[in-house]
Design a protein around this motif. Structure first.
Motif, PDB file in Angstrom:
ATOM      1  N   SER A 289       1.468 -33.249  34.274  1.00 47.64           N
ATOM      2  CA  SER A 289       1.779 -34.259  34.765  1.00 47.64           C
ATOM      3  C   SER A 289       2.832 -34.335  35.787  1.00 47.64           C
ATOM      4  N   LEU A 290       2.778 -35.145  37.012  1.00 41.54           N
ATOM      5  CA  LEU A 290       3.724 -35.205  37.877  1.00 41.54           C
ATOM      6  C   LEU A 290       4.593 -36.483  37.569  1.00 41.54           C
ATOM      7  N   CYS A 291       4.040 -37.434  37.324  1.00 45.33           N
ATOM      8  CA  CYS A 291       4.801 -38.644  36.895  1.00 45.33           C
ATOM      9  C   CYS A 291       4.322 -39.572  35.537  1.00 45.33           C
ATOM     10  N   THR A 292       5.132 -40.061  34.904  1.00 51.03           N
ATOM     11  CA  THR A 292       4.671 -40.595  33.730  1.00 51.03           C
ATOM     12  C   THR A 292       5.158 -41.996  33.829  1.00 51.03           C
ATOM     13  N   VAL A 293       4.286 -43.210  33.788  1.00 53.80           N
ATOM     14  CA  VAL A 293       4.634 -44.383  33.746  1.00 53.80           C
ATOM     15  C   VAL A 293       4.421 -45.154  32.317  1.00 53.80           C
ATOM     16  N   VAL A 294       5.328 -45.592  31.737  1.00 56.25           N
ATOM     17  CA  VAL A 294       5.082 -46.057  30.280  1.00 56.25           C
ATOM     18  C   VAL A 294       5.495 -47.925  30.423  1.00 56.25           C
ATOM     19  N   ASP A 295       4.902 -48.586  29.940  1.00 56.73           N
ATOM     20  CA  ASP A 295       5.277 -50.058  29.690  1.00 56.73           C
ATOM     21  C   ASP A 295       6.206 -50.201  29.039  1.00 56.73           C
ATOM     22  N   CYS A 296       7.048 -51.113  29.409  1.00 57.60           N
ATOM     23  CA  CYS A 296       8.565 -51.785  28.580  1.00 57.60           C
ATOM     24  C   CYS A 296       7.915 -52.342  27.445  1.00 57.60           C
ATOM     25  N   LEU A 297       7.372 -51.609  26.231  1.00 53.30           N
ATOM     26  CA  LEU A 297       6.862 -52.275  25.253  1.00 53.30           C
ATOM     27  C   LEU A 297       7.481 -51.378  24.153  1.00 53.30           C
ATOM     28  N   PRO A 298       7.785 -51.990  22.965  1.00 51.20           N
ATOM     29  CA  PRO A 298       8.495 -51.302  21.992  1.00 51.20           C
ATOM     30  C   PRO A 298       7.953 -50.032  21.413  1.00 51.20           C
ATOM     31  N   VAL A 299       6.589 -50.174  21.121  1.00 50.71           N
ATOM     32  CA  VAL A 299       5.782 -49.079  20.558  1.00 50.71           C
ATOM     33  C   VAL A 299       5.589 -47.851  21.682  1.00 50.71           C
ATOM     34  N   GLU A 300       5.686 -48.144  22.920  1.00 50.23           N
ATOM     35  CA  GLU A 300       5.726 -46.973  23.926  1.00 50.23           C
ATOM     36  C   GLU A 300       6.925 -46.511  24.287  1.00 50.23           C
ATOM     37  N   ILE A 301       7.945 -47.269  24.121  1.00 47.18           N
ATOM     38  CA  ILE A 301       9.180 -46.749  24.393  1.00 47.18           C
ATOM     39  C   ILE A 301       9.805 -46.036  23.471  1.00 47.18           C
ATOM     40  N   ARG A 302       9.374 -46.270  22.001  1.00 46.19           N
ATOM     41  CA  ARG A 302       9.761 -45.747  20.988  1.00 46.19           C
ATOM     42  C   ARG A 302       8.909 -44.302  20.976  1.00 46.19           C
ATOM     43  N   LYS A 303       7.869 -44.199  21.255  1.00 49.28           N
ATOM     44  CA  LYS A 303       6.889 -42.854  21.315  1.00 49.28           C
ATOM     45  C   LYS A 303       7.360 -41.805  22.365  1.00 49.28           C
ATOM     46  N   LEU A 304       7.999 -42.576  23.331  1.00 51.31           N
ATOM     47  CA  LEU A 304       8.615 -41.752  24.523  1.00 51.31           C
ATOM     48  C   LEU A 304      10.008 -41.134  24.202  1.00 51.31           C
ATOM     49  N   LEU A 305      10.932 -42.075  23.191  1.00 45.88           N
ATOM     50  CA  LEU A 305      12.107 -41.661  22.823  1.00 45.88           C
ATOM     51  C   LEU A 305      11.980 -40.494  22.049  1.00 45.88           C
ATOM     52  N   ASN A 306      10.880 -40.623  21.032  1.00 48.78           N
ATOM     53  CA  ASN A 306      10.404 -39.600  19.877  1.00 48.78           C
ATOM     54  C   ASN A 306      10.317 -38.480  20.563  1.00 48.78           C
ATOM     55  N   GLU A 307       9.315 -38.428  21.669  1.00 50.78           N
ATOM     56  CA  GLU A 307       8.961 -37.170  22.726  1.00 50.78           C
ATOM     57  C   GLU A 307      10.081 -36.573  23.128  1.00 50.78           C
ATOM     58  N   LYS A 308      11.103 -37.342  23.724  1.00 51.20           N
ATOM     59  CA  LYS A 308      12.331 -36.544  24.102  1.00 51.20           C
ATOM     60  C   LYS A 308      13.261 -36.073  23.014  1.00 51.20           C
TER      61      LYS A 308
END
Length: 299
Positions: A115-134
């Motif tokens: 992936s070149l870019c990732t776009v994630v909606d500012c929703l708790p479940v999506e932001i939490r997943k992205l934080l866990n990935e990082k």
């Protein structure tokens, strides 16, 4: 079977179900604002406005966060004519996460590409997943900048009391990652828009008990603190670097302060080693406070 049921309970039935489709992005440079429009075949649209002060991202239904790797779309702002690219997009069922890459040929968008870019909606479940990935796979030093951007673009989610401690923990890991990078000189300062960090190698050959360090300036603020770090905790450690961070804003710390306000810059000291909470020698910080008619130093 037990593992499958557990994953369904945590993430939902369609959590790992992604769809591939074609689309395009258009870049336009309009009077100090870089605009990106992402249009997918399904009708899902994302718009990004990058100005000198902030990046605004909006999907069809929510505000969003965007980060790009490799050729950063937001670095080259010298073009005048609009640019258009065909893309392959990978998205989840609810369109709350979209990853896309430049489409190199006319093939269908089903290949597994980086992936070149990732776009994630500012929703708790999506932001939490992205934080866990990082948290699991940190890319240093870029992810520190990405985390700061996420904090600004999804403030309502990050500053929520159910999320802020998770964010602080991942940010701490990113800070430690920067500290652990090779620093050839005695000290090095990293400047970001809302925080600055100085990484210092402690000189353990000093005869003094303390090492004097200046907190880094953030933005245009000249009121920096001085501190004295006790050298004793570092004498028997293989790691002798610390990070001194100055924040321009304190929003993600306020929830732990009740109804109190912080009017000075937040200073954070990080040592990526064993727990040093129980210091036998005091950490000393000297900063300036303003009275009605003059400024004085307090230690």
């Amino acid at each position: 079977m037990t593992l499958l049921l557990l994953l369904i309970m945590i993430y939902g039935l369609d959590a790992d179900e992604f769809y591939y489709e074609s689309g395009n992005i258009t870049l336009a440079n309009n009077t100090r604002t870089l605009e990106m429009t992402i249009s997918l075949e399904s009708g899902h649209n994302i718009t990004v406005h990058d100005t000198a002060k902030k990046i605004l991202c909006n999907s069809t239904t929510n505000s969003c966060y965007i980060e790009c790797s490799f050729n950063d779309f937001f670095e080259d702002q010298n073009f005048t004519a609009p640019k258009k690219f065909d893309i392959c997009a990978k998205k989840n069922k609810n369109n709350t996460r979209v990853e896309f890459s430049i489409k190199n040929n006319a093939s269908l968008c089903k290949e597994k590409t980086i992936s070149l870019c990732t776009v994630v909606d500012c929703l708790p479940v999506e932001i939490r997943k992205l934080l866990n990935e990082k948290d699991q796979q940190m890319k240093i030093p870029k992810d520190l900048r990405n985390l700061l951007s996420m904090k600004k673009m999804c403030q309502d989610v990050i500053f929520n009391e159910t999320m802020v401690n998770t964010y602080i923990g991942v940010e701490k890991k990113a800070i430690h990652g920067v500290i652990n990078m090779t620093v050839p000189e005695q000290s090095k300062t990293y400047y970001h828009e809302d925080l600055s960090m100085t990484v210092v190698k402690m000189n353990l050959s000093m005869t003094e008990e303390y090492a004097q360090i200046h907190a880094p300036r953030v933005l245009d603020n000249d009121e920096v603190a001085e501190m004295w770090i006790p050298l004793k905790p570092f004498q028997n450690q293989s790691e002798n670097k610390i990070g001194v961070v100055t924040y321009n804003a304190d929003e993600h710390f306020k929830l732990n302060l009740g109804n109190k306000d912080v009017i000075s810059k937040i200073i954070r000291i990080e040592f990526p080693g064993p727990d040093t909470n129980k210091l036998t020698d005091r950490l000393k910080i000297q900063f300036r406070i303003k009275t009605i008619d003059k400024s004085v130093s307090v230690t």
